[in-house]
Design a protein around this motif. Structure first.
Motif, PDB file in Angstrom:
ATOM      1  N   GLY A  11       0.303 -15.991  29.180  1.00 39.00           N
ATOM      2  CA  GLY A  11      -0.371 -17.284  29.179  1.00 39.00           C
ATOM      3  C   GLY A  11      -1.079 -17.496  30.496  1.00 39.00           C
ATOM      4  O   GLY A  11      -0.530 -17.172  31.566  1.00 39.00           O
ATOM      5  N   LYS A  12      -2.318 -18.021  30.456  1.00 34.68           N
ATOM      6  CA  LYS A  12      -3.125 -18.078  31.662  1.00 34.68           C
ATOM      7  C   LYS A  12      -3.725 -19.464  31.904  1.00 34.68           C
ATOM      8  O   LYS A  12      -3.718 -20.335  31.051  1.00 34.68           O
ATOM      9  CB  LYS A  12      -4.254 -17.037  31.567  1.00 34.68           C
ATOM     10  CG  LYS A  12      -3.741 -15.604  31.454  1.00 34.68           C
ATOM     11  CD  LYS A  12      -4.840 -14.609  31.160  1.00 34.68           C
ATOM     12  CE  LYS A  12      -5.782 -14.430  32.316  1.00 34.68           C
ATOM     13  NZ  LYS A  12      -6.753 -13.355  32.075  1.00 34.68           N
ATOM     14  N   ILE A  13      -4.225 -19.640  33.115  1.00 34.50           N
ATOM     15  CA  ILE A  13      -4.966 -20.811  33.560  1.00 34.50           C
ATOM     16  C   ILE A  13      -6.334 -20.328  34.039  1.00 34.50           C
ATOM     17  O   ILE A  13      -6.384 -19.422  34.881  1.00 34.50           O
ATOM     18  CB  ILE A  13      -4.261 -21.511  34.739  1.00 34.50           C
ATOM     19  CG1 ILE A  13      -2.800 -21.836  34.402  1.00 34.50           C
ATOM     20  CG2 ILE A  13      -4.991 -22.775  35.155  1.00 34.50           C
ATOM     21  CD1 ILE A  13      -1.995 -22.317  35.587  1.00 34.50           C
ATOM     22  N   PRO A  14      -7.473 -20.891  33.571  1.00 32.91           N
ATOM     23  CA  PRO A  14      -7.614 -21.840  32.467  1.00 32.91           C
ATOM     24  C   PRO A  14      -7.077 -21.253  31.161  1.00 32.91           C
ATOM     25  O   PRO A  14      -6.803 -20.061  31.080  1.00 32.91           O
ATOM     26  CB  PRO A  14      -9.117 -22.066  32.388  1.00 32.91           C
ATOM     27  CG  PRO A  14      -9.660 -21.619  33.705  1.00 32.91           C
ATOM     28  CD  PRO A  14      -8.763 -20.503  34.151  1.00 32.91           C
ATOM     29  N   ALA A  15      -6.947 -22.122  30.160  1.00 36.05           N
ATOM     30  CA  ALA A  15      -6.232 -21.775  28.938  1.00 36.05           C
ATOM     31  C   ALA A  15      -6.767 -20.509  28.282  1.00 36.05           C
ATOM     32  O   ALA A  15      -7.921 -20.439  27.878  1.00 36.05           O
ATOM     33  CB  ALA A  15      -6.305 -22.947  27.965  1.00 36.05           C
ATOM     34  N   GLU A  16      -5.878 -19.510  28.201  1.00 34.28           N
ATOM     35  CA  GLU A  16      -6.191 -18.249  27.542  1.00 34.28           C
ATOM     36  C   GLU A  16      -4.877 -17.543  27.260  1.00 34.28           C
ATOM     37  O   GLU A  16      -3.903 -17.691  28.000  1.00 34.28           O
ATOM     38  CB  GLU A  16      -7.077 -17.372  28.433  1.00 34.28           C
ATOM     39  CG  GLU A  16      -7.515 -16.050  27.786  1.00 34.28           C
ATOM     40  CD  GLU A  16      -8.469 -15.268  28.682  1.00 34.28           C
ATOM     41  OE1 GLU A  16      -9.603 -15.749  28.891  1.00 34.28           O
ATOM     42  OE2 GLU A  16      -8.070 -14.188  29.176  1.00 34.28           O
ATOM     43  N   VAL A  17      -4.826 -16.796  26.166  1.00 27.58           N
ATOM     44  CA  VAL A  17      -3.653 -15.997  25.838  1.00 27.58           C
ATOM     45  C   VAL A  17      -4.099 -14.545  25.720  1.00 27.58           C
ATOM     46  O   VAL A  17      -5.034 -14.236  24.977  1.00 27.58           O
ATOM     47  CB  VAL A  17      -2.993 -16.467  24.526  1.00 27.58           C
ATOM     48  CG1 VAL A  17      -1.738 -15.638  24.236  1.00 27.58           C
ATOM     49  CG2 VAL A  17      -2.643 -17.947  24.597  1.00 27.58           C
ATOM     50  N   ASP A  18      -3.440 -13.647  26.460  1.00 26.10           N
ATOM     51  CA  ASP A  18      -3.800 -12.233  26.492  1.00 26.10           C
ATOM     52  C   ASP A  18      -2.632 -11.369  26.047  1.00 26.10           C
ATOM     53  O   ASP A  18      -1.471 -11.788  26.129  1.00 26.10           O
ATOM     54  CB  ASP A  18      -4.188 -11.789  27.912  1.00 26.10           C
ATOM     55  CG  ASP A  18      -5.500 -12.388  28.393  1.00 26.10           C
ATOM     56  OD1 ASP A  18      -6.122 -13.160  27.641  1.00 26.10           O
ATOM     57  OD2 ASP A  18      -5.875 -12.088  29.541  1.00 26.10           O
ATOM     58  N   THR A  19      -2.939 -10.157  25.609  1.00 26.96           N
ATOM     59  CA  THR A  19      -1.930  -9.111  25.475  1.00 26.96           C
ATOM     60  C   THR A  19      -2.247  -8.018  26.477  1.00 26.96           C
ATOM     61  O   THR A  19      -3.407  -7.638  26.654  1.00 26.96           O
ATOM     62  CB  THR A  19      -1.894  -8.526  24.046  1.00 26.96           C
ATOM     63  OG1 THR A  19      -3.201  -8.071  23.672  1.00 26.96           O
ATOM     64  CG2 THR A  19      -1.406  -9.554  23.053  1.00 26.96           C
ATOM     65  N   CYS A  20      -1.199  -7.515  27.144  1.00 26.60           N
ATOM     66  CA  CYS A  20      -1.370  -6.522  28.198  1.00 26.60           C
ATOM     67  C   CYS A  20      -0.344  -5.411  28.006  1.00 26.60           C
ATOM     68  O   CYS A  20       0.696  -5.619  27.371  1.00 26.60           O
ATOM     69  CB  CYS A  20      -1.163  -7.155  29.577  1.00 26.60           C
ATOM     70  SG  CYS A  20      -2.033  -8.719  29.868  1.00 26.60           S
ATOM     71  N   THR A  21      -0.621  -4.231  28.578  1.00 26.63           N
ATOM     72  CA  THR A  21       0.349  -3.138  28.576  1.00 26.63           C
ATOM     73  C   THR A  21       0.327  -2.433  29.923  1.00 26.63           C
ATOM     74  O   THR A  21      -0.723  -2.326  30.570  1.00 26.63           O
ATOM     75  CB  THR A  21       0.056  -2.096  27.474  1.00 26.63           C
ATOM     76  OG1 THR A  21      -1.202  -1.472  27.733  1.00 26.63           O
ATOM     77  CG2 THR A  21       0.067  -2.724  26.092  1.00 26.63           C
ATOM     78  N   LEU A  22       1.505  -1.944  30.326  1.00 27.48           N
ATOM     79  CA  LEU A  22       1.572  -1.153  31.548  1.00 27.48           C
ATOM     80  C   LEU A  22       0.892   0.193  31.369  1.00 27.48           C
ATOM     81  O   LEU A  22       0.359   0.763  32.323  1.00 27.48           O
ATOM     82  CB  LEU A  22       3.033  -0.940  31.953  1.00 27.48           C
ATOM     83  CG  LEU A  22       3.736  -2.106  32.656  1.00 27.48           C
ATOM     84  CD1 LEU A  22       5.193  -1.758  32.902  1.00 27.48           C
ATOM     85  CD2 LEU A  22       3.041  -2.462  33.968  1.00 27.48           C
ATOM     86  N   ALA A  23       0.902   0.717  30.129  1.00 28.64           N
ATOM     87  CA  ALA A  23       0.293   2.022  29.873  1.00 28.64           C
ATOM     88  C   ALA A  23      -1.200   2.015  30.168  1.00 28.64           C
ATOM     89  O   ALA A  23      -1.750   2.972  30.727  1.00 28.64           O
ATOM     90  CB  ALA A  23       0.540   2.448  28.434  1.00 28.64           C
ATOM     91  N   SER A  24      -1.874   0.915  29.807  1.00 24.70           N
ATOM     92  CA  SER A  24      -3.320   0.837  30.007  1.00 24.70           C
ATOM     93  C   SER A  24      -3.703   0.104  31.288  1.00 24.70           C
ATOM     94  O   SER A  24      -4.832   0.232  31.774  1.00 24.70           O
ATOM     95  CB  SER A  24      -3.973   0.130  28.822  1.00 24.70           C
ATOM     96  OG  SER A  24      -3.593  -1.237  28.793  1.00 24.70           O
ATOM     97  N   LEU A  25      -2.756  -0.689  31.810  1.00 20.25           N
ATOM     98  CA  LEU A  25      -3.018  -1.550  32.978  1.00 20.25           C
ATOM     99  C   LEU A  25      -4.191  -2.497  32.728  1.00 20.25           C
ATOM    100  O   LEU A  25      -4.936  -2.848  33.644  1.00 20.25           O
ATOM    101  CB  LEU A  25      -3.269  -0.710  34.234  1.00 20.25           C
ATOM    102  CG  LEU A  25      -2.090   0.121  34.731  1.00 20.25           C
ATOM    103  CD1 LEU A  25      -2.484   0.909  35.981  1.00 20.25           C
ATOM    104  CD2 LEU A  25      -0.885  -0.764  35.035  1.00 20.25           C
ATOM    105  N   THR A  26      -4.343  -2.894  31.464  1.00 14.77           N
ATOM    106  CA  THR A  26      -5.411  -3.825  31.103  1.00 14.77           C
ATOM    107  C   THR A  26      -4.865  -4.917  30.191  1.00 14.77           C
ATOM    108  O   THR A  26      -3.784  -4.785  29.608  1.00 14.77           O
ATOM    109  CB  THR A  26      -6.568  -3.108  30.382  1.00 14.77           C
ATOM    110  OG1 THR A  26      -6.056  -2.498  29.183  1.00 14.77           O
ATOM    111  CG2 THR A  26      -7.208  -2.053  31.267  1.00 14.77           C
ATOM    112  N   CYS A  27      -5.662  -5.981  30.047  1.00 17.04           N
ATOM    113  CA  CYS A  27      -5.315  -7.111  29.190  1.00 17.04           C
ATOM    114  C   CYS A  27      -6.478  -7.414  28.253  1.00 17.04           C
ATOM    115  O   CYS A  27      -7.645  -7.239  28.617  1.00 17.04           O
ATOM    116  CB  CYS A  27      -5.001  -8.352  30.018  1.00 17.04           C
ATOM    117  SG  CYS A  27      -3.564  -8.181  31.111  1.00 17.04           S
TER     118      CYS A  27
END
Length: 360
Positions: A172-188
Motif C-alpha cells: 500500500g502506498k502514498i499517494p493512494a496506490e496498491v502494488d505487487t512486488c517480488t524480491l526475485a524481480s526487484l520490481t513492483c
C-alpha cells in the motif's frame, strides 16, 4: 475536519507531491485516555514438572532445536524523521522486557510479517521508497538477515505477504496506490484499483491469495478493495469494492487464518471491527466496532489467532489484546513500553506486528 496526527507526521517526512493530505472527521480528542483494561500485565505462566515413570511402553522425551524459521516475536516501528527504528521484542512481553534488537530506516510506517516469520519493512522518505525483507532469527548479535530490498516510486507505507522471500508482496502506498512486488524481480507493478482516492492505502493478504486494500475512494468514502487470487497467483483480480464494509476512517487491516478481516479505523480513540466473507465481495460484521485505548494506525493478529497487537500513539506503548475468529478483538491483556520512551509527539510508535503472521 481534524487531521490524524499520524498522517500529519507522514506529511512532514514525505514531500507534498508524495503525500496527499488524509483528513478525518468525527474524532474527538481526549486529554485523559484509559491505560487499558485487564489489570496488571500478564506474564508467562509456569508449569509444575512431573516425574515420568519408567516403562518399556513409554518413549523417552527428546529435546529438539527450534528451527530459525520459527523464531517468534513482536515487531514495532517508530516514525522519526531521518532515522526510523524498527524494534523486535519477545512474543510474550507481559513483563515489559527490552527489545531483542533493532533495524534502522529513514521513514518507517508499517511493519508486518509473513507465515515464515520474515519481517517486511516498508520504508518511505524524501530520498526514496523501498520494501526490505529480513529473515529470522532476530538476536542481539544479528537482527535478522536482509534478504533483499525492492525500490519503488512513491511512498511505501504498508505491505503483506504469505511468503515474502519467494512470492508476491502486496504494498500500500502514498499517494493512494496498491502494488505487487517480488524480491526475485526487484520490481513492483500497480494493481487496477477503480475509483481509488488520493491518500494512503493499507493492505492485507490471506493464505488463499486474496488481497485487500483499505482507504478513501474518489468519493471520499472509506472502502475495501478486494483482489481475488490463488496461493500460486495472489492478487491477480481487478480491485472491486466490497459491500458491507463500513468504517469512519481507514487504517490497518489483517486477515486471520479463518479468512476473517480485522479493520482498524484511526481516531481518538480508534476503533476495530471484524468482518467475515470479504473475499466473496460481501463483508458481514462478526464483531461491531469497539474502542481501543487511544489512537492506533496499524494492528496485526498473532500466528495462533489468539492475540492482536497494536501501537498506541496516545499512550506511547504497544498493546496486546485477546482475539478470537468467532468474536474478534477482545480486552487488552497487557501493554509494554520498554525502550519506547521517545515514542511521543512527532516521533510516535505507529505500528506493531506478530512474527510469524496469522496466515500459517
Amino acid at each position: 475536519m481534524k487531521a490524524s496526527r499520524f498522517v500529519y507526521g507522514v506529511a512532514v517526512v514525505l514531500s507534498a507531491a508524495l503525500l496527499v493530505s488524509c483528513s478525518s472527521n468525527g474524532s474527538t480528542p481526549s486529554s485523559s485516555m484509559p491505560g487499558g483494561p485487564g489489570g496488571a500485565p500478564q506474564g508467562r505462566q509456569g508449569a509444575t514438572m512431573m516425574a515420568i515413570p519408567k516403562s518399556p511402553f513409554v518413549r523417552p522425551y527428546r529435546l529438539y532445536k527450534v528451527p530459525a524459521s520459527y523464531t517468534r516475536g513482536i515487531a514495532t516501528a517508530q516514525f522519526v524523521y531521518g532515522i526510523s527504528p524498527a524494534y523486535v521484542y519477545p512474543k510474550n512481553n507481559g513483563a515489559n522486557g527490552p527489545a531483542i534488537c533493532s533495524i534502522s530506516g529513514t521513514g518507517l510506517t508499517g511493519v508486518s510479517s509473513d507465515s515464515k516469520g520474515d519481517l517486511i519493512v516498508p520504508n518511505a522518505s524524501n530520498s526514496g521508497s523501498d520494501i526490505s525483507v529480513y529473515a529470522p532469527p532476530f538476536t542481539a548479535s544479528s537482527c535478522g538477515t536482509l534478504l533483499g530490498t525492492i525500490g519503488t516510486p512513491g511512498g511505501a507505507q504498508d505491505a503483506a505477504a504469505i511468503n515474502a522471500a519467494t512470492e508476491t508482496i502486496v504494498v500500500g502506498k502514498i499517494p493512494a496506490e496498491v502494488d505487487t512486488c517480488t524480491l526475485a524481480s526487484l520490481t513492483c507493478t500497480p494493481l487496477s484499483t477503480p475509483e481509488i482516492g488520493g491518500s494512503a492505502m493499507w493492505v492485507a493478504m490471506d493464505k488463499n491469495g486474496n488481497c485487500y486494500a483499505d482507504g478513501y475512494s474518489s468519493g471520499s468514502s472509506v472502502d475495501l478493495w478486494v483482489y481475488n487470487g490463488t496461493p500460486s497467483a495472489p492478487c491477480t483480480g481487478t480491485g472491486a469494492v466490497a459491500s458491507g464494509f463500513s468504517e469512519l476512517h481507514p487504517g490497518g487491516i489483517d486477515v486471520d487464518n479463518k479468512g476473517n478481516l480485522v479493520a482498524l479505523s484511526y481516531g481518538l480513540p480508534s476503533t476495530v471491527t471484524t468482518y467475515s466473507g470479504c473475499a466473496t465481495g460481501t463483508c458481514t460484521v462478526v464483531q461491531p466496532s469497539t474502542s481501543l485505548a487511544g489512537e492506533s494506525i496499524y494492528g496485526h493478529i498473532g500466528r495462533r489467532g489468539e492475540r492482536w497487537v497494536t501501537a498506541d500513539i496516545t499512550n506511547s506503548d504497544i498493546e496486546v489484546y485477546s482475539y478470537s475468529h468467532a468474536t474478534g478483538v477482545g480486552s487488552m491483556l497487557y501493554q509494554f513500553n520498554n525502550g519506547l520512551t521517545g515514542c511521543t509527539g512527532s516521533t510516535p510508535c505507529v505500528a506493531a506486528a506478530y512474527m510469524p503472521s496469522s496466515q500459517k
